[in-house]
Design an enzyme around this catalytic site. Structure first.
Site, PDB file in Angstrom:
ATOM      1  N   SER A   7     -15.829  31.438 -19.979  1.00 15.66           N
ATOM      2  CA  SER A   7     -17.197  31.911 -19.818  1.00 15.66           C
ATOM      3  C   SER A   7     -18.090  31.202 -20.845  1.00 15.66           C
ATOM      4  O   SER A   7     -18.184  29.981 -20.832  1.00 15.66           O
ATOM      5  CB  SER A   7     -17.262  33.433 -19.938  1.00 15.66           C
ATOM      6  OG  SER A   7     -18.484  33.926 -19.458  1.00 15.66           O
TER       7      SER A   7
ATOM      8  N   ASP B 160     -15.082  34.472  -8.692  1.00 15.19           N
ATOM      9  CA  ASP B 160     -15.789  34.830  -9.920  1.00 15.19           C
ATOM     10  C   ASP B 160     -17.148  35.445  -9.597  1.00 15.19           C
ATOM     11  O   ASP B 160     -17.949  34.857  -8.878  1.00 15.19           O
ATOM     12  CB  ASP B 160     -15.962  33.581 -10.790  1.00 15.19           C
ATOM     13  CG  ASP B 160     -16.343  33.899 -12.223  1.00 15.19           C
ATOM     14  OD1 ASP B 160     -17.295  34.679 -12.429  1.00 15.19           O
ATOM     15  OD2 ASP B 160     -15.701  33.359 -13.132  1.00 15.19           O
TER      16      ASP B 160
ATOM     17  N   HIS C 236     -13.615  36.719 -12.694  1.00 14.81           N
ATOM     18  CA  HIS C 236     -14.051  36.337 -14.030  1.00 14.81           C
ATOM     19  C   HIS C 236     -13.141  36.969 -15.081  1.00 14.81           C
ATOM     20  O   HIS C 236     -13.144  38.185 -15.277  1.00 14.81           O
ATOM     21  CB  HIS C 236     -15.499  36.780 -14.256  1.00 14.81           C
ATOM     22  CG  HIS C 236     -16.139  36.127 -15.434  1.00 14.81           C
ATOM     23  ND1 HIS C 236     -16.633  34.845 -15.394  1.00 14.81           N
ATOM     24  CD2 HIS C 236     -16.361  36.575 -16.706  1.00 14.81           C
ATOM     25  CE1 HIS C 236     -17.144  34.525 -16.574  1.00 14.81           C
ATOM     26  NE2 HIS C 236     -16.985  35.561 -17.381  1.00 14.81           N
TER      27      HIS C 236
END
Length: 549
Positions: A210, A442, A480
């Site tokens: 991320s 994601d 994610h």
């Protein structure tokens, strides 16, 4: 740069010139040593400003203590060090950093990236993103591990990684968004490692997801000789561009009747899976071929388009879902050169069972609810503290499609936050290796965006030179950071693959990714743009699939 890396760099330079992928081999790595860190000698140690290539006023070790932890079923003894790096601007916060120095050091070091707005030092005893659940964590493998809070400290009362108040200070902003804190932390940490062991690491790696994945790309772009190898997972590399899209979506979802409550999110998710699950040849709740999934949300339309309950979507909700899964293009230039954000794969099997990362459970409003989506809250913090620097500003009053007087500031921030340099030739020439990972489902950072960056690198450098130092894998069903209950929780030993590639020149060959949430289920880890197609045999075995375009 290590001697082994120099040999690999020379061979890779030849590949870049000649268009070949042959690499010189490296000597085998030394066995884990019996080196014990001088923990007592680190206490109170001053860190000279001269050991860091970027401006600071030096630093100091605040504490150094012998520690024992059980990690991955192993008892690990190490020295835990906390240190502060001091800013140039007295009004800026310190960079707080930590280093874990194991007994029996393996002569390797690993830096961890952060997440969100950072503000806390990552857990140095943790695994790399999408790391293997059946293998020891890096510290248990006797890596020296280190990281920092990126140059500011989060308010303990704030939602983790969602405190953007530091953005009002230029030095703190540059430390975080441009990545200056990464190099300062790396330089200071290597100083402490050398002081503790009286030896420098043979290899230094970086791993993050991320924001941490973005930081991984920053170090490869800005300091190509600082790290021998990099793992970048679901990277928010075009941070400003994504923020504009998040602001656009926040406005749409705040419209009356537009927000789909959790029951409708689940309806959408299950409908997409039902429509597209078997496109890869097997029904297993994992959409392996998202590009082949063409689900039409109008198939869920309520009679007359009005909201008649949880079993359908209103016209306003269909518009919102379509906007989230479509590109957002802004009609003005920004200095980074970016022109759009590609949207999110909500119609390609994204897991609606993690609402905090996607829609949230409440519509955006002012003040922004803590139950709204993570991206909506990120947008609100950015508007208040990065853009307007007015904590009272209503983020829903700013139109990303027509920002008015804020356009100049947005354009300036794009030069800091969009880390979009695709020319990784200096990193490749230095012998660096890069593993890029993203989950196809994601909800917070679009895999389409990572595919875009990879394509830019491949277009600029060429296919063979790119393959000589870089691999990109999209994991079907993964979301994610394996948040909540994804359809496929990716688990792969990328660190061993990277280490072997750096030391011996042997690139990852036929890697297999496991599903940490579903027993022994495995899939081939296919290099993009390939995806795993079922052939025959046990649908839980990678051997039953073949990577195909």
């Amino acid at each position: 740069m290590s001697a082994t890396r120099v040999k690999g760099a020379i061979a890779l330079a030849m590949a870049l010139v000649l268009g070949t992928t042959g690499l010189g081999s490296r000597p085998a790595a030394a066995e884990p040593s019996s080196m014990t860190p001088d923990c007592a000698g680190l206490a109170g140690l001053r860190i000279p400003a001269s050991v860091m290539s970027l401006p600071t006023t030096g630093g100091r070790v605040e504490s150094a203590s012998e520690t024992t932890s059980v990690l991955s079923g192993q008892t690990v003894e190490y020295c835990h060090v906390d240190a502060d790096l001091f800013p140039v601007n007295p009004a800026a916060p310190d960079i707080k950093m930590s280093v874990d120095l194991p007994r029996g050091w393996n002569r390797k070091a690993l830096m961890f990236g952060g997440g969100g707005f950072d503000g806390i030092v990552p857990d140095l005893t943790a695994n790399v993103p999408f790391g293997p659940v059946d293998q020891p964590v890096p510290l248990a493998r006797h890596y020296a591990t280190f990281a920092s809070d990126s140059g500011h400290q989060q308010d303990p009362a704030a939602t983790p990684s969602l405190d953007g108040t530091f953005g009002v200070n230029d030095e703190a902003l540059t430390n975080f968004a441009a990545g200056d804190a990464l190099k300062k932390t790396r330089d200071a940490s290597l100083f402490l490692i050398r002081h503790a062991y009286r030896a420098a690491p043979a290899e230094v790696y970086f791993a993050g997801g991320s924001t941490g994945g973005r930081e991984a790309l920053i170090v490869a772009q800005r300091w190509p000789t600082a790290f021998d190898g990099v793992i970048s997972a679901y990277p928010a590399w075009n941070n400003l561009s994504e923020i504009l899209d998040l602001g656009y979506l926040a406005q749409i979802l705040s419209r009356p009747g537009a927000f789909p409550e959790p029951a409708k999110q689940s309806l959408l998710y299950t409908s997409v899976v039902h429509a597209c699950d078997d496109l890869d040849g097997v029904a297993d709740n994992v959409i392996s071929n998202p590009s082949g999934c063409h689900f039409d949300p109008h198939s869920l339309r309520c009679p007359g388009g009005a909201d008649t309950g949880p079993a359908c979507l209103s016209d306003a909700q269909i518009d919102a879902v379509t906007a989230m899964s479509s590109p957002f293009r802004w009609p003005y230039p920004v200095a980074s050169g970016e022109t759009q954000y590609p949207g999110f794969p909500f119609l390609s099997g994204a897991d609606m069972r993690t609402p905090f990362l996607g829609f949230g459970t409440a519509a955006p409003a002012n003040p922004m609810p803590v139950t709204s989506g993570y991206g909506m809250q990120y947008w609100a913090q950015w508007v208040k503290h990065f853009l307007t620097r007015d904590p009272g500003y209503n983020p829903l009053d700013l139109d990303p499609g027509n920002p008015g007087k804020w356009l100049g500031r947005i354009s300036h921030l794009s030069t800091i936050e969009d880390r979009n340099n695709a020319d990784l030739r200096p990193f490749a020439r230095a012998g660096g290796k890069l593993i890029l990972l993203h989950g196809a489902a994601d909800e917070l950072v679009s895999p389409y965006s990572t595919s875009d960056y990879y394509s830019r690198v491949r277009t600029l450098l060429g296919p063979r030179p790119t393959d000589a130092f870089m691999r990109y894998y999209v994991v079907p069903g993964s979301n994610h950071a394996n948040s909540g209950t994804p359809a496929f929780a990716a688990s792969w030993d990328s660190l061993s693959a990277l280490d072997q590639w750096v030391r011996s020149g042997q690139s990852p060959a036929n890697p297999v990714v496991a599903d940490a949430n579903h027993g022994n289920r495995t899939r081939p880890l296919c290099a993009y743009p390939q995806w795993p197609k079922y052939q025959a045999g046990d649908p839980d075995s990678a051997s039953s699939f073949v990577c195909t375009r």
